[in-house]
Design a protein around this motif. Structure first.
Motif, short mmCIF file in Angstrom:
data_model
loop_
_atom_site.label_atom_id
_atom_site.label_comp_id
_atom_site.label_asym_id
_atom_site.label_seq_id
_atom_site.Cartn_x
_atom_site.Cartn_y
_atom_site.Cartn_z
N ALA A 140 0.83 -1.21 0.00
CA ALA A 140 0.00 0.00 0.00
C ALA A 140 0.86 1.26 0.00
CB ALA A 140 -0.93 0.00 1.22
N ARG A 141 0.45 2.23 -0.83
CA ARG A 141 1.20 3.50 -0.94
C ARG A 141 0.21 4.65 -1.00
NH1 ARG A 141 2.90 6.26 -5.49
NH2 ARG A 141 2.26 4.53 -6.83
N HIS A 142 0.44 5.66 -0.18
CA HIS A 142 -0.48 6.79 -0.08
C HIS A 142 -0.42 7.65 -1.35
CE1 HIS A 142 -2.88 9.86 1.91
NE2 HIS A 142 -2.02 10.78 1.48
N LEU A 143 -1.63 8.03 -1.84
CA LEU A 143 -1.72 8.90 -3.01
C LEU A 143 -2.29 10.28 -2.66
CD1 LEU A 143 -3.08 6.47 -5.78
CD2 LEU A 143 -0.72 7.19 -5.39
N ALA A 144 -3.35 10.29 -1.88
CA ALA A 144 -4.01 11.57 -1.59
C ALA A 144 -4.90 11.42 -0.36
CB ALA A 144 -4.85 12.02 -2.78
N GLY A 145 -5.23 12.55 0.26
CA GLY A 145 -6.16 12.54 1.39
C GLY A 145 -5.47 12.44 2.72
N ASP A 146 -6.10 11.71 3.62
CA ASP A 146 -5.67 11.62 5.01
C ASP A 146 -4.47 10.67 5.13
OD1 ASP A 146 -5.37 11.20 7.74
OD2 ASP A 146 -7.52 11.21 8.13
N LEU A 147 -3.27 11.23 5.24
CA LEU A 147 -2.05 10.42 5.32
C LEU A 147 -2.05 9.55 6.57
CD1 LEU A 147 0.77 9.66 4.32
CD2 LEU A 147 1.66 11.69 5.50
N GLY A 148 -2.57 10.07 7.68
CA GLY A 148 -2.59 9.29 8.91
C GLY A 148 -3.43 8.04 8.77
N LEU A 149 -4.54 8.12 8.03
CA LEU A 149 -5.41 6.97 7.82
C LEU A 149 -4.66 5.88 7.07
CD1 LEU A 149 -8.42 6.30 8.47
CD2 LEU A 149 -8.96 7.03 6.14
N THR A 150 -3.95 6.28 6.00
CA THR A 150 -3.18 5.31 5.22
C THR A 150 -2.06 4.70 6.05
OG1 THR A 150 -3.62 6.59 3.21
CG2 THR A 150 -1.82 4.98 3.12
N ALA A 151 -1.33 5.56 6.79
CA ALA A 151 -0.20 5.06 7.59
C ALA A 151 -0.67 4.08 8.64
CB ALA A 151 0.53 6.23 8.24
N SER A 152 -1.82 4.37 9.24
CA SER A 152 -2.35 3.47 10.26
C SER A 152 -2.70 2.11 9.67
CB SER A 152 -3.59 4.11 10.91
OG SER A 152 -4.18 3.21 11.81
N LEU A 153 -3.30 2.11 8.46
CA LEU A 153 -3.64 0.85 7.82
C LEU A 153 -2.37 0.06 7.48
CD1 LEU A 153 -5.74 -1.05 6.51
CD2 LEU A 153 -5.41 0.21 4.38
N ARG A 154 -1.38 0.74 6.95
CA ARG A 154 -0.13 0.05 6.61
C ARG A 154 0.48 -0.60 7.85
NH1 ARG A 154 3.29 0.18 2.61
NH2 ARG A 154 5.02 0.28 4.11
N THR A 155 0.53 0.13 8.92
CA THR A 155 1.12 -0.39 10.16
C THR A 155 0.35 -1.61 10.66
OG1 THR A 155 1.87 1.84 10.77
CG2 THR A 155 1.73 0.19 12.53
N THR A 156 -0.97 -1.51 10.62
CA THR A 156 -1.80 -2.62 11.09
C THR A 156 -1.65 -3.85 10.22
OG1 THR A 156 -3.41 -1.03 11.96
CG2 THR A 156 -4.16 -3.29 11.64
N VAL A 157 -1.68 -3.65 8.90
CA VAL A 157 -1.58 -4.78 7.97
C VAL A 157 -0.23 -5.47 8.12
CG1 VAL A 157 -1.39 -5.39 5.53
CG2 VAL A 157 -3.26 -3.93 6.30
N LEU A 158 0.85 -4.70 8.22
CA LEU A 158 2.16 -5.30 8.38
C LEU A 158 2.27 -6.06 9.70
CD1 LEU A 158 4.53 -2.54 6.97
CD2 LEU A 158 4.38 -4.90 6.18
N ALA A 159 1.70 -5.49 10.76
CA ALA A 159 1.73 -6.17 12.06
C ALA A 159 0.95 -7.48 12.00
CB ALA A 159 1.15 -5.25 13.14
N ASP A 160 -0.23 -7.43 11.37
CA ASP A 160 -1.02 -8.66 11.21
C ASP A 160 -0.25 -9.71 10.42
OD1 ASP A 160 -3.10 -7.59 12.62
OD2 ASP A 160 -4.31 -7.06 10.86
N TRP A 161 0.39 -9.27 9.35
CA TRP A 161 1.13 -10.19 8.49
C TRP A 161 2.26 -10.87 9.27
CZ3 TRP A 161 0.77 -13.02 4.42
CH2 TRP A 161 1.89 -13.46 3.73
#
Length: 815
Positions: A140-161
């Motif tokens: 996942a790579r952020h393109l536009a909008g709420d950067l914190g929302l994207t960063a939070s998802l990336r962190t969560t997905v990587l932790a789950d993985w």
């Protein structure tokens, strides 16, 4: 034009400006490879960010995320855009409206789009349920909008993985294995799928996912370059075809090669195979490491308890001098000194293959970095270890590939470099040249008990196609190379001569058995003179079968095996001192006489079908359970056009002709004329054989001219859509000199097609020659047919007339 200029044009002109800027970017000849993919991703990022800003307005808690290949910035000209619209669930109606403002402009430009709209919780839940979704979110790579929302998802997905890696990595491994089973191995396919086949882009992505788990990591040397090469080829393929395809079809390969600045399609495939081999080997090493780590995790608590909390020590079992087994792999002993022991690489490889274990990558790298060259000629131990490695059967393959990965094979056998990853432009072959040689050795290992010198058989299997790296006849070139290699690795002059003979004549038995009349003494004498000794004949018989079995399913059958065994039996008799008997006109059998009498009585054709279930006596190879076929006996009053009529009727009924013998039987005293007796071997192309009554009815119509065979075959041919592809090579018709004292042998090589034998028979009939026998051989799309023909008086044709007939056949085939 710089990427900044392109982006500015896209921003100034909206979707139309993006399309124009995209087109200019893709048609810039100076920019290709990673720079173009990065520029295309940047251009698309800016455009989508503009669409998002215009559509979102004051909406908060929303972000646009690139995932999958787009997330990695790997945009080929026709790649999908993988997008996730992420939102916090605050205003569903506004989010839906924003999605429309994003998706519809993409569709309007004709771009492929893989999209979803989810909250972080929904994305996380879907990822947990669908492995492919989770793999896409890892990039996942952020393109536009709420950067914190994207960063939070990336962190969560990587932790789950990472937390779920012990469960999900075996699932990913099974997914890769299932895909490989379905799509095949990229490094061997003539028309490979660059993405889905084993060793392709999906496998490279899977290795990134393994690395992201922190559980294991892939070998990094060459991996990035291999991935980049496949992406470059996919880019060129998209530009050449104008389609979103990953299948590198034959008809596009020359154009793709030109786009990449390569010499030809073979150079292109060789680079693709090299890249796939790197990725495949990295996958093998990585998945072994994953398995080892997971096994260690499962047993570590018990071991620690048994050891009172101490750290477990890996167990090492000796396999050979300087070679031990540790944790399911073959590694070097701590006392091993590769710089002082040049035989160590072969000893370690032989030990690994004999044990059926993989050779440790670290051990191979250490051997490649520190090992010294073998003296020339090789010491006896080195030659013996090579033979042991080749004779280990299926485990030889993975060990050989490990040595190949560090170029140890070409260090040992420099001539190997010319066949390494070399494609074979023949659909019968399922492997590249180098892998075919190893597969032949694997097959030959199964025949080691059948020959007196298994060492010569195994080395001949390894070298039989080594001449394919050189111009001209590969058997001729290979003979010279085999003699040189044999001397280099320490065989004496007599053994080197045997190996050279085996390589020079490795096709002799199967080509003679399927294309020549075995009852002709000249056939058997020619083979005996080429082979020389019974020991060489024994080795050549085993090599012939191993070579054919390693080629592919179309190269060997019970029928071919029975013919080769019959030829070997006859040649062995000659080499033992018994000259081949001169053929005599055999008295017709009772059934043949019955058919001839009935044909004379009725004035029309009479036929009988009889299944061939018993192979001839002798060691007939039995790897393929294919039946020997059906004997078709036909008696018909002698008249023009019998051969093309029979061949045409069989083609109409989808019967494959394997051999065809024709002879004339005189009619009773006082009756002019004769009955033509045809004894053919046929096999059903699809399903079961037709009834004899139907064949006879159509044969009667063909002979009296009421059945237009040519029209029927043309109609059937037109009913099947033709596949686009490269044009087949032109047909070639030659006269085989001195192949027979009894007839002239004309050999035809052409693209196989329904009714080919009908067309040839009609041309021979029109030339006024009589066909004594025909020997039909088909390998994939290639037909090789040999016709024994005579003039009206039963003698071979004069040289000039034979050449004229050959030219006429070639003209018919070219028309």
């Amino acid at each position: 034009m710089t990427s900044t200029d392109v982006t500015k044009d896209a921003e100034d002109s909206g979707p139309g400006g993006y399309a124009a800027a995209r087109l200019r970017l893709l048609t810039e000849g100076a920019r290709s490879g990673p720079p173009r993919r990065a520029a295309l991703a940047e251009l698309t990022d800016e455009w989508l960010a503009g669409l998002f800003a215009a559509g979102a307005g004051t909406l908060r808690g929303v972000s646009l995320v690139a995932v999958g290949g787009y997330g990695r910035g790997e945009l080929s000209p026709r790649s999908d855009l993988d997008l996730l619209l992420l939102h916090d669930g605050g205003d569903d109606e506004a989010v839906a409206a924003l999605a429309d403002r994003l998706w519809y402009p993409v569709w309007d430009l004709g771009l492929a789009l893989d999209h979803s709209v989810r909250t972080p919780a929904e994305a996380r839940k879907t990822a947990g349920e669908d492995l492919k979704v989770q793999l896409g979110l890892l990039d996942a790579r952020h393109l536009a909008g709420d950067l914190g929302l994207t960063a939070s998802l990336r962190t969560t997905v990587l932790a789950d993985w990472r937390n779920q890696a012990p469960k999900r990595l075996p699932e990913l491994r099974d997914l890769c294995a299932e895909r490989a089973e379905r799509q095949g191995e990229l490094q061997f396919l003539l028309e490979p799928d660059l993405k889905e086949a084993r060793g392709g882009l999906r496998d490279a992505t899977a290795l990134r996912a393994v690395a992201a788990s922190w559980l294991a990591d892939a070998p990094r040397e060459g991996l990035a370059a291999a991935r980049r090469r496949l992406l470059d080829v996919r880019d060129a393929l998209h530009l050449a075809t104008g389609r979103a395809t990953d299948r590198l079809a034959l008809q596009e390969q020359d154009q793709v090669a030109a786009e990449l600045g390569l010499l030809d399609a073979d150079a292109l495939l060789r680079q693709v195979y090299e890249a796939a081999r790197v990725i495949s080997y990295a996958g093998d090493v990585t998945w072994r490491e994953v398995g080892r780590v997971l096994r260690a995790r499962s047993v570590r608590p018990r071991l620690r308890a048994l050891l009172g909390g101490g750290k477990p020590v890996p167990e090492r079992s000796p396999l050979a001098e300087g070679v031990v087994e540790q944790d399911g792999e073959v590694v070097l002993a701590r006392t091993a000194r590769p710089e002082r022991d040049p035989v160590l690489p072969l000893r370690a490889a032989a030990a690994a293959a004999q044990a059926g274990l993989p050779l440790s990558r670290h051990a191979v790298r250490h051997l490649a970095a520190t090992g010294g060259p073998l003296p020339v000629p090789w010491p006896a131990e080195a030659r013996e270890q090579l033979v042991t490695l080749l004779g280990s059967g299926r485990p030889t393959v993975q060990v050989w590939e490990a040595l190949e990965a560090e170029r140890l094979i070409t260090r040992l056998l420099p001539d190997w470099e010319r066949v390494r990853c070399r494609p074979q432009r023949n659909a019968v072959h399922v492997w590249t040249v180098d892998r075919h040689l190893i597969e032949t050795a694997v097959r030959a290992a199964g025949f080691a008990r059948r020959v007196h010198r298994p060492d010569l058989l195994l080395v001949a299997a390894l070298l039989h196609d080594i001449g394919k790296g050189w111009p001209g006849d590969h058997s001729v070139a290979g003979e010279t190379i085999a003699r040189d290699v044999a001397a280099r690795i320490g065989f004496d002059r007599a053994d080197a001569a045997v190996l050279a003979t085996l390589v020079r004549h490795h096709l002799l038995l199967v080509e003679t058995a399927t294309r020549r009349d075995l009852d002709d003494p000249a056939t058997v004498r020619a083979v005996a003179e080429s082979v020389g000794t019974e020991g060489t004949l024994e080795l050549l018989h085993a090599l012939t079968e191993a070579d054919a079995l390693a080629t592919g399913p179309a190269a060997w059958s019970s029928w071919r095996g029975s013919l080769v065994a019959d030829l070997v039996k006859r040649v062995s008799s000659v080499l033992a001192g018994d000259p081949p008997a001169e053929p005599e006109a055999d008295a017709p059998t009772a059934e043949q006489e019955r058919l001839a009498v009935e044909a004379f009585r009725t004035g029309g054709p009479v036929l009988a079908l009889r299944a061939q279930t018993e192979p001839p006596a002798g060691p007939v190879p039995s790897a393929d359970p294919e039946p020997l076929g059906v004997e078709l006996l036909i008696a018909v009053p002698d008249q023009p056009g019998v051969l093309p009529a029979v061949a045409g009727v069989l083609a109409v009924h989808r019967l494959t002709v394997r051999t065809a013998e024709l002879r004339s039987l005189p009619l009773p005293d006082g009756v002019d004329g004769s009955v033509l007796l045809l004894d053919w071997r046929v096999a059903a192309e699809y399903g079961s054989l037709p009834q004899a009554t139907r064949l006879r009815a159509d044969l009667v119509r063909a002979l009296d001219g009421t059945l237009d065979i040519a029209a029927r075959l043309a109609e059937r041919d037109a009913a099947y859509p033709r596949r686009r592809g490269v044009a087949p090579p032109p047909p070639r018709v030659t006269v085989a000199p001195a192949a027979s004292r009894l007839a002239t042998v004309i050999e035809v090589r052409a693209q196989d097609a329904p009714g080919l034998l009908f067309r040839l028979g009609r041309a021979l009939d029109g030339a006024g020659v009589r066909v004594r026998s025909a020997h039909v051989s088909t390998l994939g799309a290639n037909a090789v047919d040999a016709f024994y023909v005579t003039g009206g008086g039963g003698a071979p044709l004069p040289v000039e007339e034979a050449a004229s007939v050959a030219r006429g056949l070639e003209e018919v085939l070219r028309a």
